[in-house]
Enzyme design. Structure first.
Site, PDB file in Angstrom:
ATOM      1  N   ARG A  12      10.717  16.388 -32.273  1.00 62.98           N
ATOM      2  CA  ARG A  12      10.081  15.300 -31.499  1.00 62.98           C
ATOM      3  C   ARG A  12      10.469  15.427 -30.026  1.00 62.98           C
ATOM      4  O   ARG A  12      11.324  16.240 -29.673  1.00 62.98           O
ATOM      5  CB  ARG A  12      10.456  13.924 -32.057  1.00 62.98           C
ATOM      6  CG  ARG A  12      11.936  13.641 -32.034  1.00 62.98           C
ATOM      7  CD  ARG A  12      12.272  12.463 -32.942  1.00 62.98           C
ATOM      8  NE  ARG A  12      13.695  12.149 -32.881  1.00 62.98           N
ATOM      9  CZ  ARG A  12      14.226  11.263 -32.073  1.00 62.98           C
ATOM     10  NH1 ARG A  12      13.465  10.569 -31.248  1.00 62.98           N
ATOM     11  NH2 ARG A  12      15.533  11.054 -32.059  1.00 62.98           N
ATOM     12  N   GLY A  13       9.839  14.608 -29.205  1.00 65.13           N
ATOM     13  CA  GLY A  13      10.168  14.567 -27.775  1.00 65.13           C
ATOM     14  C   GLY A  13       9.972  15.912 -27.097  1.00 65.13           C
ATOM     15  O   GLY A  13       9.037  16.660 -27.406  1.00 65.13           O
ATOM     16  N   ALA A  83      18.723  19.954 -28.262  1.00 62.59           N
ATOM     17  CA  ALA A  83      19.174  18.697 -28.884  1.00 62.59           C
ATOM     18  C   ALA A  83      20.123  17.952 -27.955  1.00 62.59           C
ATOM     19  O   ALA A  83      21.061  18.535 -27.409  1.00 62.59           O
ATOM     20  CB  ALA A  83      19.872  19.006 -30.210  1.00 62.59           C
ATOM     21  N   TYR A 147      26.857  11.724 -20.135  1.00 60.77           N
ATOM     22  CA  TYR A 147      25.649  12.557 -20.200  1.00 60.77           C
ATOM     23  C   TYR A 147      25.576  13.510 -18.991  1.00 60.77           C
ATOM     24  O   TYR A 147      25.301  14.711 -19.142  1.00 60.77           O
ATOM     25  CB  TYR A 147      24.439  11.627 -20.225  1.00 60.77           C
ATOM     26  CG  TYR A 147      23.088  12.268 -20.426  1.00 60.77           C
ATOM     27  CD1 TYR A 147      22.593  12.519 -21.702  1.00 60.77           C
ATOM     28  CD2 TYR A 147      22.277  12.574 -19.340  1.00 60.77           C
ATOM     29  CE1 TYR A 147      21.330  13.071 -21.890  1.00 60.77           C
ATOM     30  CE2 TYR A 147      21.013  13.126 -19.509  1.00 60.77           C
ATOM     31  CZ  TYR A 147      20.540  13.365 -20.791  1.00 60.77           C
ATOM     32  OH  TYR A 147      19.294  13.910 -20.973  1.00 60.77           O
ATOM     33  N   TYR A 179      12.671  12.631 -15.653  1.00 56.65           N
ATOM     34  CA  TYR A 179      12.315  11.583 -16.620  1.00 56.65           C
ATOM     35  C   TYR A 179      10.929  11.902 -17.190  1.00 56.65           C
ATOM     36  O   TYR A 179       9.955  12.000 -16.449  1.00 56.65           O
ATOM     37  CB  TYR A 179      12.329  10.208 -15.947  1.00 56.65           C
ATOM     38  CG  TYR A 179      13.726   9.689 -15.700  1.00 56.65           C
ATOM     39  CD1 TYR A 179      14.534  10.255 -14.715  1.00 56.65           C
ATOM     40  CD2 TYR A 179      14.257   8.660 -16.464  1.00 56.65           C
ATOM     41  CE1 TYR A 179      15.831   9.810 -14.508  1.00 56.65           C
ATOM     42  CE2 TYR A 179      15.557   8.198 -16.262  1.00 56.65           C
ATOM     43  CZ  TYR A 179      16.331   8.780 -15.289  1.00 56.65           C
ATOM     44  OH  TYR A 179      17.613   8.350 -15.085  1.00 56.65           O
TER      45      TYR A 179
HETATM   46  N1  CAA Z   1      24.175   2.097  -9.176  1.00 56.32           N
HETATM   47  C1  CAA Z   1      25.301   1.401  -8.916  1.00 56.32           C
HETATM   48  N2  CAA Z   1      25.692   0.331  -9.610  1.00 56.32           N
HETATM   49  C2  CAA Z   1      24.903  -0.053 -10.614  1.00 56.32           C
HETATM   50  C3  CAA Z   1      23.720   0.618 -10.954  1.00 56.32           C
HETATM   51  C4  CAA Z   1      23.354   1.713 -10.167  1.00 56.32           C
HETATM   52  N3  CAA Z   1      22.219   2.415 -10.407  1.00 56.32           N
HETATM   53  N4  CAA Z   1      23.158   0.011 -12.007  1.00 56.32           N
HETATM   54  C5  CAA Z   1      23.949  -1.017 -12.319  1.00 56.32           C
HETATM   55  N5  CAA Z   1      25.005  -1.068 -11.450  1.00 56.32           N
HETATM   56  C6  CAA Z   1      26.059  -2.051 -11.427  1.00 56.32           C
HETATM   57  C7  CAA Z   1      25.502  -3.459 -11.378  1.00 56.32           C
HETATM   58  O1  CAA Z   1      25.236  -3.853 -10.045  1.00 56.32           O
HETATM   59  C8  CAA Z   1      26.633  -4.266 -11.975  1.00 56.32           C
HETATM   60  O2  CAA Z   1      27.677  -4.454 -11.044  1.00 56.32           O
HETATM   61  P1  CAA Z   1      28.558  -5.792 -11.065  1.00 56.32           P
HETATM   62  O3  CAA Z   1      29.144  -5.881 -12.452  1.00 56.32           O
HETATM   63  O4  CAA Z   1      29.570  -5.550  -9.993  1.00 56.32           O
HETATM   64  O5  CAA Z   1      27.590  -6.870 -10.774  1.00 56.32           O
HETATM   65  C9  CAA Z   1      27.186  -3.317 -13.040  1.00 56.32           C
HETATM   66  O6  CAA Z   1      26.756  -2.000 -12.644  1.00 56.32           O
HETATM   67  C10 CAA Z   1      26.656  -3.603 -14.417  1.00 56.32           C
HETATM   68  O7  CAA Z   1      25.223  -3.552 -14.379  1.00 56.32           O
HETATM   69  P2  CAA Z   1      24.346  -3.990 -15.615  1.00 56.32           P
HETATM   70  O8  CAA Z   1      24.422  -5.471 -15.774  1.00 56.32           O
HETATM   71  O9  CAA Z   1      22.992  -3.341 -15.499  1.00 56.32           O
HETATM   72  O10 CAA Z   1      25.191  -3.308 -16.765  1.00 56.32           O
HETATM   73  P3  CAA Z   1      24.820  -3.123 -18.226  1.00 56.32           P
HETATM   74  O11 CAA Z   1      26.143  -2.862 -18.861  1.00 56.32           O
HETATM   75  O12 CAA Z   1      23.935  -4.190 -18.758  1.00 56.32           O
HETATM   76  O13 CAA Z   1      23.898  -1.794 -18.206  1.00 56.32           O
HETATM   77  C11 CAA Z   1      23.411   0.531 -18.164  1.00 56.32           C
HETATM   78  C12 CAA Z   1      24.395  -0.578 -17.751  1.00 56.32           C
HETATM   79  C13 CAA Z   1      23.197   0.504 -19.680  1.00 56.32           C
HETATM   80  C14 CAA Z   1      24.047   1.852 -17.802  1.00 56.32           C
HETATM   81  C15 CAA Z   1      22.081   0.323 -17.443  1.00 56.32           C
HETATM   82  O14 CAA Z   1      22.325   0.269 -16.057  1.00 56.32           O
HETATM   83  C16 CAA Z   1      21.105   1.449 -17.728  1.00 56.32           C
HETATM   84  O15 CAA Z   1      20.428   1.489 -18.740  1.00 56.32           O
HETATM   85  N6  CAA Z   1      20.969   2.415 -16.821  1.00 56.32           N
HETATM   86  C17 CAA Z   1      20.002   3.503 -16.992  1.00 56.32           C
HETATM   87  C18 CAA Z   1      20.687   4.749 -17.075  1.00 56.32           C
HETATM   88  C19 CAA Z   1      19.628   5.825 -17.136  1.00 56.32           C
HETATM   89  O16 CAA Z   1      18.845   6.077 -16.234  1.00 56.32           O
HETATM   90  N7  CAA Z   1      19.589   6.554 -18.244  1.00 56.32           N
HETATM   91  C20 CAA Z   1      18.655   7.615 -18.397  1.00 56.32           C
HETATM   92  C21 CAA Z   1      18.279   7.715 -19.830  1.00 56.32           C
HETATM   93  S1  CAA Z   1      16.957   8.875 -20.056  1.00 56.32           S
HETATM   94  C22 CAA Z   1      17.712  10.363 -19.927  1.00 56.32           C
HETATM   95  O17 CAA Z   1      18.890  10.500 -19.837  1.00 56.32           O
HETATM   96  C23 CAA Z   1      16.819  11.568 -19.966  1.00 56.32           C
HETATM   97  C24 CAA Z   1      17.061  12.408 -18.797  1.00 56.32           C
HETATM   98  O18 CAA Z   1      17.714  13.474 -18.909  1.00 56.32           O
HETATM   99  C25 CAA Z   1      16.435  12.074 -17.499  1.00 56.32           C
END
Ligand code: CAA
Length: 240
Positions: A12-13, A83, A147, A179
């Site tokens: 998948r994916g 994977a 990651y 992405y």
């Molecule tokens: N830069 C700096 N600080 C950040 C930030 C960023 N981009 N995002 C969040 N923060 C900070 C917030 O401001 C907050 O700070 P305070 O506590 O001081 O207020 C703190 O981090 C917590 O933020 P959240 O409330 O959003 O935290 P959470 O625990 O609910 O979520 C997370 C954290 C799960 C990592 C969420 O930010 C997230 O899902 N991020 C996406 C990560 C991402 O892009 N993943 C890619 C997946 S796809 C992939 O990986 C495929 C590929 O190869 C491209």
């Protein structure tokens, strides 16, 4: 000549798109999966691609799995280490389990699977290894210390292995997708994903086939002078 290709996480994916692109290029393809038995069986029926179940984070399972592929299809000429999983969390909230799960699956698998095919490729004086990294291993991403570290580690692994095997006509390259339209990316919170897509210069998510075509090219016979390189397929995101 029909080459045998093994794509980890290939049901998948991005892995599915890679497996299909290799099949279209004339390869006999094996795809591994870990959990979704029903999905993998359906995919095998629809595509004619052989599927194998094992956990690439497990060295012994990888040894047995690659041996099964070898016995049923033949020795692996092309390996795509695709994977991978995410376990996103800000580092100050990340558990030891989240760290190691991602490391073992995304980076440990490079050893576990590649080690099983490299000697045969060297002996037969042909091999193509393509390791799937990520834009986030190139530029970092908040919430992905595990990651990003694993995906950046893949780049060092790729370069060292390329040097070791260049004289045996075994090429080793990395593709760093941006992405793309996959289930993994769909897990990102919608408002965050919207902001990420808005920052991609071409203005859209990648299609899995965009990655499949890149990998199929690197796996082909015409790519013999390309080794130790990383290919960014990210719609320009790395520059933005
Ligand atoms: N830069 C700096 N600080 C950040 C930030 C960023 N981009 N995002 C969040 N923060 C900070 C917030 O401001 C907050 O700070 P305070 O506590 O001081 O207020 C703190 O981090 C917590 O933020 P959240 O409330 O959003 O935290 P959470 O625990 O609910 O979520 C997370 C954290 C799960 C990592 C969420 O930010 C997230 O899902 N991020 C996406 C990560 C991402 O892009 N993943 C890619 C997946 S796809 C992939 O990986 C495929 C590929 O190869 C491209």
């Amino acid at each position: 000549m029909e080459r045998i290709a093994l794509v980890t996480g290939g049901t998948r994916g991005l892995g599915l798109a890679i497996a299909e692109a290799l099949r279209e290029a004339g390869c006999r393809v094996a795809a591994t999966y870990h959990h979704d038995e029903a999905g993998a069986r359906r995919m095998a029926q629809e595509t004619g691609i052989a599927v194998y179940r094992w956990d690439v984070a497990d060295a012994a399972a990888s040894r047995d799995g690659v041996a099964r592929v070898g016995a049923e299809l033949g020795p692996v000429d092309i390996l795509v280490n695709n994977a991978g999983i995410t376990a996103d969390a800000m580092f100050h909230k990340m558990s030891e389990e989240q760290w190691w799960r991602v490391m073992h699956t995304n980076l440990g698998s490079m050893f576990n699977v590649t080690r099983q095919v490299i000697e045969g490729m060297r002996e037969r004086r042909f091999g193509r290894i393509v390791n799937i990294s990520s834009v986030n291993g190139r530029k970092g991403q908040a919430g992905q210390c595990n990651y990003a570290a694993a995906k950046a580690g893949i780049l060092g692994f790729t370069k060292a292995l390329a040097l070791e095997n260049a004289a045996r006509s075994v090429t080793v390259n990395a593709v760093a997708p941006g992405y793309c339209d996959t289930a993994m990316v769909a897990e990102v919170r919608p408002e965050l994903l919207q902001a990420i897509v808005a920052a991609i210069p071409v203005g859209r998510l990648g299609a899995p086939a965009d990655i499949g075509r890149m990998v199929a090219f690197l796996a082909g016979k015409d790519a013999g002078f390309i080794t130790g390189a990383t290919f960014d397929v990210n719609g320009g995101q790395y520059l933005a």
